[in-house]
Design a protein around this motif. Structure first.
Motif, PDB file in Angstrom:
ATOM      1  N   TRP A  36       0.834  -1.183   0.000  1.00 45.79           N
ATOM      2  CA  TRP A  36       0.000   0.000   0.000  1.00 45.79           C
ATOM      3  C   TRP A  36       0.881   1.251   0.000  1.00 45.79           C
ATOM      4  O   TRP A  36       1.883   1.306   0.727  1.00 45.79           O
ATOM      5  CB  TRP A  36      -0.909   0.030   1.230  1.00 45.79           C
ATOM      6  CG  TRP A  36      -1.919  -1.070   1.253  1.00 45.79           C
ATOM      7  CD1 TRP A  36      -1.761  -2.317   1.782  1.00 45.79           C
ATOM      8  CD2 TRP A  36      -3.254  -1.012   0.737  1.00 45.79           C
ATOM      9  NE1 TRP A  36      -2.908  -3.041   1.608  1.00 45.79           N
ATOM     10  CE2 TRP A  36      -3.845  -2.265   0.978  1.00 45.79           C
ATOM     11  CE3 TRP A  36      -4.010  -0.033   0.092  1.00 45.79           C
ATOM     12  CZ2 TRP A  36      -5.155  -2.562   0.597  1.00 45.79           C
ATOM     13  CZ3 TRP A  36      -5.314  -0.326  -0.280  1.00 45.79           C
ATOM     14  CH2 TRP A  36      -5.869  -1.574  -0.034  1.00 45.79           C
ATOM     15  N   PHE A  37       0.494   2.204  -0.820  1.00 46.80           N
ATOM     16  CA  PHE A  37       1.067   3.537  -0.806  1.00 46.80           C
ATOM     17  C   PHE A  37      -0.064   4.516  -0.534  1.00 46.80           C
ATOM     18  O   PHE A  37      -1.235   4.172  -0.665  1.00 46.80           O
ATOM     19  CB  PHE A  37       1.720   3.869  -2.151  1.00 46.80           C
ATOM     20  CG  PHE A  37       3.085   3.279  -2.328  1.00 46.80           C
ATOM     21  CD1 PHE A  37       3.248   1.928  -2.598  1.00 46.80           C
ATOM     22  CD2 PHE A  37       4.220   4.066  -2.239  1.00 46.80           C
ATOM     23  CE1 PHE A  37       4.507   1.371  -2.753  1.00 46.80           C
ATOM     24  CE2 PHE A  37       5.479   3.531  -2.400  1.00 46.80           C
ATOM     25  CZ  PHE A  37       5.631   2.177  -2.660  1.00 46.80           C
ATOM     26  N   GLY A  49       3.148   0.238   3.575  1.00 52.87           N
ATOM     27  CA  GLY A  49       3.571  -1.067   4.027  1.00 52.87           C
ATOM     28  C   GLY A  49       3.428  -2.082   2.920  1.00 52.87           C
ATOM     29  O   GLY A  49       2.823  -1.807   1.881  1.00 52.87           O
ATOM     30  N   ALA A  50       3.977  -3.269   3.146  1.00 51.92           N
ATOM     31  CA  ALA A  50       3.901  -4.341   2.170  1.00 51.92           C
ATOM     32  C   ALA A  50       4.016  -5.674   2.875  1.00 51.92           C
ATOM     33  O   ALA A  50       4.585  -5.771   3.978  1.00 51.92           O
ATOM     34  CB  ALA A  50       5.002  -4.193   1.119  1.00 51.92           C
ATOM     35  N   ALA A  59       5.752  -8.807   7.023  1.00 50.35           N
ATOM     36  CA  ALA A  59       5.171  -7.543   6.582  1.00 50.35           C
ATOM     37  C   ALA A  59       6.067  -6.402   7.052  1.00 50.35           C
ATOM     38  O   ALA A  59       6.735  -6.518   8.084  1.00 50.35           O
ATOM     39  CB  ALA A  59       3.759  -7.371   7.105  1.00 50.35           C
ATOM     40  N   TYR A  60       6.063  -5.337   6.309  1.00 52.54           N
ATOM     41  CA  TYR A  60       6.947  -4.208   6.574  1.00 52.54           C
ATOM     42  C   TYR A  60       6.119  -2.936   6.520  1.00 52.54           C
ATOM     43  O   TYR A  60       5.205  -2.811   5.712  1.00 52.54           O
ATOM     44  CB  TYR A  60       8.055  -4.177   5.518  1.00 52.54           C
ATOM     45  CG  TYR A  60       8.776  -5.484   5.394  1.00 52.54           C
ATOM     46  CD1 TYR A  60       8.317  -6.480   4.546  1.00 52.54           C
ATOM     47  CD2 TYR A  60       9.910  -5.750   6.158  1.00 52.54           C
ATOM     48  CE1 TYR A  60       8.952  -7.701   4.448  1.00 52.54           C
ATOM     49  CE2 TYR A  60      10.554  -6.969   6.067  1.00 52.54           C
ATOM     50  CZ  TYR A  60      10.069  -7.941   5.215  1.00 52.54           C
ATOM     51  OH  TYR A  60      10.708  -9.154   5.130  1.00 52.54           O
ATOM     52  N   TYR A  61       6.476  -1.999   7.392  1.00 49.82           N
ATOM     53  CA  TYR A  61       5.668  -0.798   7.515  1.00 49.82           C
ATOM     54  C   TYR A  61       6.531   0.461   7.585  1.00 49.82           C
ATOM     55  O   TYR A  61       7.660   0.430   8.086  1.00 49.82           O
ATOM     56  CB  TYR A  61       4.812  -0.879   8.792  1.00 49.82           C
ATOM     57  CG  TYR A  61       3.896  -2.069   8.821  1.00 49.82           C
ATOM     58  CD1 TYR A  61       4.285  -3.262   9.428  1.00 49.82           C
ATOM     59  CD2 TYR A  61       2.633  -2.008   8.232  1.00 49.82           C
ATOM     60  CE1 TYR A  61       3.448  -4.362   9.451  1.00 49.82           C
ATOM     61  CE2 TYR A  61       1.790  -3.110   8.250  1.00 49.82           C
ATOM     62  CZ  TYR A  61       2.209  -4.279   8.856  1.00 49.82           C
ATOM     63  OH  TYR A  61       1.374  -5.373   8.868  1.00 49.82           O
ATOM     64  N   ALA A  62       5.947   1.552   7.127  1.00 47.49           N
ATOM     65  CA  ALA A  62       6.576   2.845   7.341  1.00 47.49           C
ATOM     66  C   ALA A  62       6.519   3.166   8.832  1.00 47.49           C
ATOM     67  O   ALA A  62       5.581   2.758   9.531  1.00 47.49           O
ATOM     68  CB  ALA A  62       5.836   3.913   6.543  1.00 47.49           C
TER      69      ALA A  62
END
Length: 123
Positions: A36-37, A49-50, A59-62
């Protein structure tokens, strides 16, 4: 033809929650990392995140959303979700679903983009 269709956006008060969905078609969903952007008016598009492909175990997040947003995927439904809790006015943006062969925070690396769904958080 690959299509990513977002839904679930809307207007919510600060502190509230929303869940965005992204239905994918035209690709072998489980083999794609999904992300998601978002883009707020007048600002650059930013990574939210992705989640990695297959099981989505990683999963990875801002930093700006870490601890408040959660990405998950349902490969049987070809759908990725973005659960957003403790929403803040600064989360107001157009949210885009993206797909790529690997997880990355780099906007230019993503192969496919949805049209976006608007999230507005009132104070």
């Amino acid at each position: 033809q690959v299509q990513l269709v977002e839904s679930g956006g809307g207007l919510v008060q600060a502190g509230g929650s929303l869940r965005l969905s992204c239905a994918a078609s035209g690709l072998t969903f489980s083999t794609y990392a999904m992300g998601w952007f978002r883009q707020a008016p007048g600002l650059k598009r930013e990574f939210v995140g992705a989640i990695d492909r297959w099981s989505g175990s990683d999963a990875y997040y801002a930093d700006s959303v870490k601890g408040r947003f959660t990405i998950s995927r349902d490969n049987a439904k070809n759908t990725v979700y973005l659960q957003m809790n403790s929403l803040k006015p600064e989360d107001t943006a157009l949210y885009y679903c993206v797909a790529n062969r690997y997880v990355t925070a780099s906007e230019g690396a993503y192969d496919y983009w949805g049209q976006g769904t608007q999230v507005t958080v009132s104070s």
